[in-house]
Every structure is written in C-alpha cells, then in structure tokens.
Design a protein around this motif. Structure first.
Motif, PDB file in Angstrom:
ATOM      1  N   SER A  15     -21.499  39.429 -31.743  1.00  0.00           N
ATOM      2  CA  SER A  15     -21.903  39.728 -33.122  1.00  0.00           C
ATOM      3  C   SER A  15     -22.090  38.455 -33.954  1.00  0.00           C
ATOM      4  O   SER A  15     -22.834  38.451 -34.931  1.00  0.00           O
ATOM      5  CB  SER A  15     -20.913  40.679 -33.782  1.00  0.00           C
ATOM      6  OG  SER A  15     -19.645  40.085 -33.916  1.00  0.00           O
ATOM      7  N   VAL A  16     -21.451  37.369 -33.546  1.00  0.00           N
ATOM      8  CA  VAL A  16     -21.608  36.116 -34.284  1.00  0.00           C
ATOM      9  C   VAL A  16     -23.064  35.625 -34.206  1.00  0.00           C
ATOM     10  O   VAL A  16     -23.527  34.868 -35.061  1.00  0.00           O
ATOM     11  CB  VAL A  16     -20.604  35.053 -33.763  1.00  0.00           C
ATOM     12  CG1 VAL A  16     -20.963  34.579 -32.367  1.00  0.00           C
ATOM     13  CG2 VAL A  16     -20.473  33.883 -34.714  1.00  0.00           C
ATOM     14  N   GLU A  18     -25.708  37.415 -34.775  1.00  0.00           N
ATOM     15  CA  GLU A  18     -26.579  38.091 -35.749  1.00  0.00           C
ATOM     16  C   GLU A  18     -27.105  37.082 -36.761  1.00  0.00           C
ATOM     17  O   GLU A  18     -28.294  37.061 -37.077  1.00  0.00           O
ATOM     18  CB  GLU A  18     -25.787  39.187 -36.483  1.00  0.00           C
ATOM     19  CG  GLU A  18     -25.399  40.365 -35.583  1.00  0.00           C
ATOM     20  CD  GLU A  18     -24.226  41.182 -36.099  1.00  0.00           C
ATOM     21  OE1 GLU A  18     -23.761  42.067 -35.369  1.00  0.00           O
ATOM     22  OE2 GLU A  18     -23.733  40.924 -37.224  1.00  0.00           O
ATOM     23  N   ARG A  19     -26.208  36.270 -37.259  1.00  0.00           N
ATOM     24  CA  ARG A  19     -26.596  35.287 -38.262  1.00  0.00           C
ATOM     25  C   ARG A  19     -27.513  34.218 -37.669  1.00  0.00           C
ATOM     26  O   ARG A  19     -28.488  33.804 -38.293  1.00  0.00           O
ATOM     27  CB  ARG A  19     -25.326  34.633 -38.819  1.00  0.00           C
ATOM     28  CG  ARG A  19     -25.584  33.692 -39.957  1.00  0.00           C
ATOM     29  CD  ARG A  19     -24.259  33.114 -40.438  1.00  0.00           C
ATOM     30  NE  ARG A  19     -24.439  32.448 -41.697  1.00  0.00           N
ATOM     31  CZ  ARG A  19     -23.452  32.267 -42.572  1.00  0.00           C
ATOM     32  NH1 ARG A  19     -22.243  32.729 -42.326  1.00  0.00           N
ATOM     33  NH2 ARG A  19     -23.677  31.631 -43.689  1.00  0.00           N
ATOM     34  N   ARG A  22     -31.162  35.696 -37.284  1.00  0.00           N
ATOM     35  CA  ARG A  22     -31.991  35.817 -38.500  1.00  0.00           C
ATOM     36  C   ARG A  22     -32.307  34.450 -39.100  1.00  0.00           C
ATOM     37  O   ARG A  22     -33.391  34.236 -39.650  1.00  0.00           O
ATOM     38  CB  ARG A  22     -31.374  36.768 -39.524  1.00  0.00           C
ATOM     39  CG  ARG A  22     -30.042  36.375 -40.093  1.00  0.00           C
ATOM     40  CD  ARG A  22     -29.532  37.379 -41.119  1.00  0.00           C
ATOM     41  NE  ARG A  22     -28.240  36.975 -41.623  1.00  0.00           N
ATOM     42  CZ  ARG A  22     -27.072  37.445 -41.192  1.00  0.00           C
ATOM     43  NH1 ARG A  22     -27.041  38.377 -40.264  1.00  0.00           N
ATOM     44  NH2 ARG A  22     -25.946  36.994 -41.703  1.00  0.00           N
ATOM     45  N   SER A  47     -31.763  41.154 -38.548  1.00  0.00           N
ATOM     46  CA  SER A  47     -30.354  41.524 -38.543  1.00  0.00           C
ATOM     47  C   SER A  47     -30.161  42.980 -38.099  1.00  0.00           C
ATOM     48  O   SER A  47     -29.282  43.280 -37.279  1.00  0.00           O
ATOM     49  CB  SER A  47     -29.800  41.328 -39.960  1.00  0.00           C
ATOM     50  OG  SER A  47     -28.446  41.020 -39.927  1.00  0.00           O
ATOM     51  N   GLU A  48     -30.996  43.882 -38.616  1.00  0.00           N
ATOM     52  CA  GLU A  48     -30.892  45.303 -38.247  1.00  0.00           C
ATOM     53  C   GLU A  48     -31.167  45.500 -36.751  1.00  0.00           C
ATOM     54  O   GLU A  48     -30.423  46.202 -36.057  1.00  0.00           O
ATOM     55  CB  GLU A  48     -31.881  46.161 -39.052  1.00  0.00           C
ATOM     56  CG  GLU A  48     -31.656  46.191 -40.563  1.00  0.00           C
ATOM     57  CD  GLU A  48     -30.329  46.792 -40.988  1.00  0.00           C
ATOM     58  OE1 GLU A  48     -29.670  47.460 -40.176  1.00  0.00           O
ATOM     59  OE2 GLU A  48     -29.935  46.573 -42.151  1.00  0.00           O
ATOM     60  N   THR A  51     -28.447  43.878 -34.556  1.00  0.00           N
ATOM     61  CA  THR A  51     -27.195  44.649 -34.660  1.00  0.00           C
ATOM     62  C   THR A  51     -27.281  45.931 -33.833  1.00  0.00           C
ATOM     63  O   THR A  51     -26.312  46.327 -33.184  1.00  0.00           O
ATOM     64  CB  THR A  51     -26.874  44.971 -36.137  1.00  0.00           C
ATOM     65  OG1 THR A  51     -26.781  43.751 -36.853  1.00  0.00           O
ATOM     66  CG2 THR A  51     -25.558  45.727 -36.266  1.00  0.00           C
ATOM     67  N   ILE A  54     -26.412  45.063 -30.359  1.00  0.00           N
ATOM     68  CA  ILE A  54     -24.994  44.741 -30.187  1.00  0.00           C
ATOM     69  C   ILE A  54     -24.132  46.006 -30.219  1.00  0.00           C
ATOM     70  O   ILE A  54     -23.238  46.190 -29.397  1.00  0.00           O
ATOM     71  CB  ILE A  54     -24.546  43.727 -31.271  1.00  0.00           C
ATOM     72  CG1 ILE A  54     -25.250  42.384 -31.026  1.00  0.00           C
ATOM     73  CG2 ILE A  54     -23.028  43.586 -31.322  1.00  0.00           C
ATOM     74  CD1 ILE A  54     -25.128  41.387 -32.147  1.00  0.00           C
ATOM     75  N   VAL A  55     -24.435  46.899 -31.177  1.00  0.00           N
ATOM     76  CA  VAL A  55     -23.600  48.084 -31.372  1.00  0.00           C
ATOM     77  C   VAL A  55     -23.949  49.187 -30.382  1.00  0.00           C
ATOM     78  O   VAL A  55     -23.060  49.824 -29.816  1.00  0.00           O
ATOM     79  CB  VAL A  55     -23.739  48.615 -32.827  1.00  0.00           C
ATOM     80  CG1 VAL A  55     -22.972  49.917 -33.009  1.00  0.00           C
ATOM     81  CG2 VAL A  55     -23.254  47.575 -33.825  1.00  0.00           C
TER      82      VAL A  55
END
Lengths: 146, 104
Positions: A15-16, A18-19, A22, A47-48, A51, A54-55
């Motif tokens: 998740s790190v 994501e930043r 983008r 980001s969407e 994510t 990842i999720v």
C-alpha cells in the motif's frame, strides 16, 4: 491516434506504493503543463485504480501491478493499470456507487469517482487471471507539444 | 497521515494532515473510532485544512465517523477542505449526507 510519449512501471502491491504510483504519473504528465486541477484528478484516478489492485486483486498476497501511461496527440492521456490477481466476477456490480466487497474501510465510491474524472473508463477482467483498467483523460491544451 | 485530537466541552476536533489514501487511512481509522468512543462528542469537526490529497479512502473514513457520531446523537461536519479533496467529495455526492465546507 499518434502516440507522442509513453512510460511503464511495475511494482509490488504494497500500500505504500499508492503514493509512489500517483506521484510518478503526475511527474510524467507534467510535460503537458497541466492545470493543478488536472494533476489532482489524474493523481486521484491512479490512486483509485492502484488501491483496487491492492485491496481487491491481491487481498491476501503481494502481487504485481503494471502501470502504463501514454500521451497521444491533442493532450490525450491514457492510463492503464493492470494486475494478475483475483479478477472481478461482476463488473457491472463493482461499478455501482456504494457497492464494495471491502467492508466499512472502503466507501464503494472508487469506480464512481473514476467515471466522473475520466472521458472514458474501460474495465476488463477474467476471474482468476486479473483485471485491466483503462482510463482516458483529455487535458486542456495550454501549450502545444513539439 | 496524521490525526490530532482536541476535546473540549462536548466538542471533538479531529485535525487531519498529509495525504489521505488507503495506506494513510489504515493508520488513522482505528484511532478516530476509538477517540469518538472515548469522548462521545455532541459536536465533531473534521478539519481537513492540511490534507493535500484525498481519494475515496477519505470518504470511507468520513462516512464511518459520521455513522458513529450520528448513532450517539451527535453532529459531525467536515471543514477547511482543499480543492482536490473537495472535487472527490463532490463526485461522490457526500455533501448530500454530511455538511462539508471548503477552505477559505
């Protein structure tokens, strides 16, 4: 449509990242001299989509995420986010506002926001094989590319 | 992502700062819920003046906090929202449920 420039990144579904994803795309499209609002929209889209990988694509493992960005004539930007994870059983359902399989930590608004911020949004998925999300955004033409 | 809490006279202020994405939300979701449980506020403000980026993960946090505060008969609103997060709230139509005001 003539492709003017492109880039490709691959990273694990931590998740790190994501930043990182983008910010990398914001850096790449800076050559088009986008407005602050346009940069904000593009960062939101990346980001969407990342994510979601990842999720949902890799809920219990770390997998590969492929991010491709192409710049075409007339300031058209295409962002493709691909994973090799679980896949989506029912894409129509997944795109419905407030629908989520992510529990109350997720709003179910990811696809709604992606639809709102893009000129076109395509989702292809094969359960067990993965998902590809393709987003097209036309930026304002403040400067002409050489 | 950081959350700073101030509680005074039944009013809980949650000041968020940084980038509110899924990664950042995981850090602060539990802290926010626990703080609401501990203080049972009548008024709860979420101050987003220092949130420079937000995606739909922010909507999940705000909705979850709203439901919790609402369940104990309190009021919750979101203020000082910068342009990019406001665009995300607008796209999701969250202002139909929760009071949201932009940064001045």
């Amino acid at each position: 449509m003539k492709e003017i420039n492109k880039m490709k990144l691959e990273f694990p579904s931590n998740s790190v990242n994501e930043r990182f994803a983008r910010s990398a795309v914001a850096g790449f499209i800076s050559q088009l001299d986008p407005t602050l609002e346009e940069v904000g929209d593009i960062k939101t889209l990346v980001s969407e989509a990342v994510t979601n990988c990842i999720v949902h694509a890799y809920p219990n493992e770390i997998g590969r995420i492929l991010l491709k960005v192409s710049i075409y004539e007339k300031n058209l930007v295409e962002i493709i986010v691909r994973d090799y994870g679980k896949g989506i059983e029912d894409i129509e359902k997944a795109r419905e506002p407030m629908f989520t399989t992510g529990g109350d930590e997720r709003s179910g608004m990811g696809f709604t926001i992606m639809e709102s911020f893009t000129d076109s949004l395509k989702v292809k998925s094969t359960p067990g094989k993965g998902t590809t999300v393709s987003m097209k955004v036309k930026l304002s033409q403040r400067v002409r590319l050489r | 992502m950081k959350a700073v809490f101030t509680y005074d006279n039944n009013r809980l202020t949650i000041a968020l700062s940084g980038e509110l994405d899924h990664h950042g939300a995981r850090d602060i979701m539990d802290k926010i819920m626990n703080k609401i449980d501990d203080t049972l506020p009548r008024d709860c403000h979420i101050d987003m003046g220092k949130v420079s980026f937000m995606d739909s993960s922010g909507i999940a946090i705000v909705l979850k906090a709203y439901k919790k505060v609402n369940a104990i008969g309190g009021r919750l609103w979101v203020e000082n929202v910068q342009k990019q997060p406001m665009h995300v709230f607008d796209a999701a139509g969250i202002d139909r449920i929760i009071g949201i005001s932009a940064t001045v």
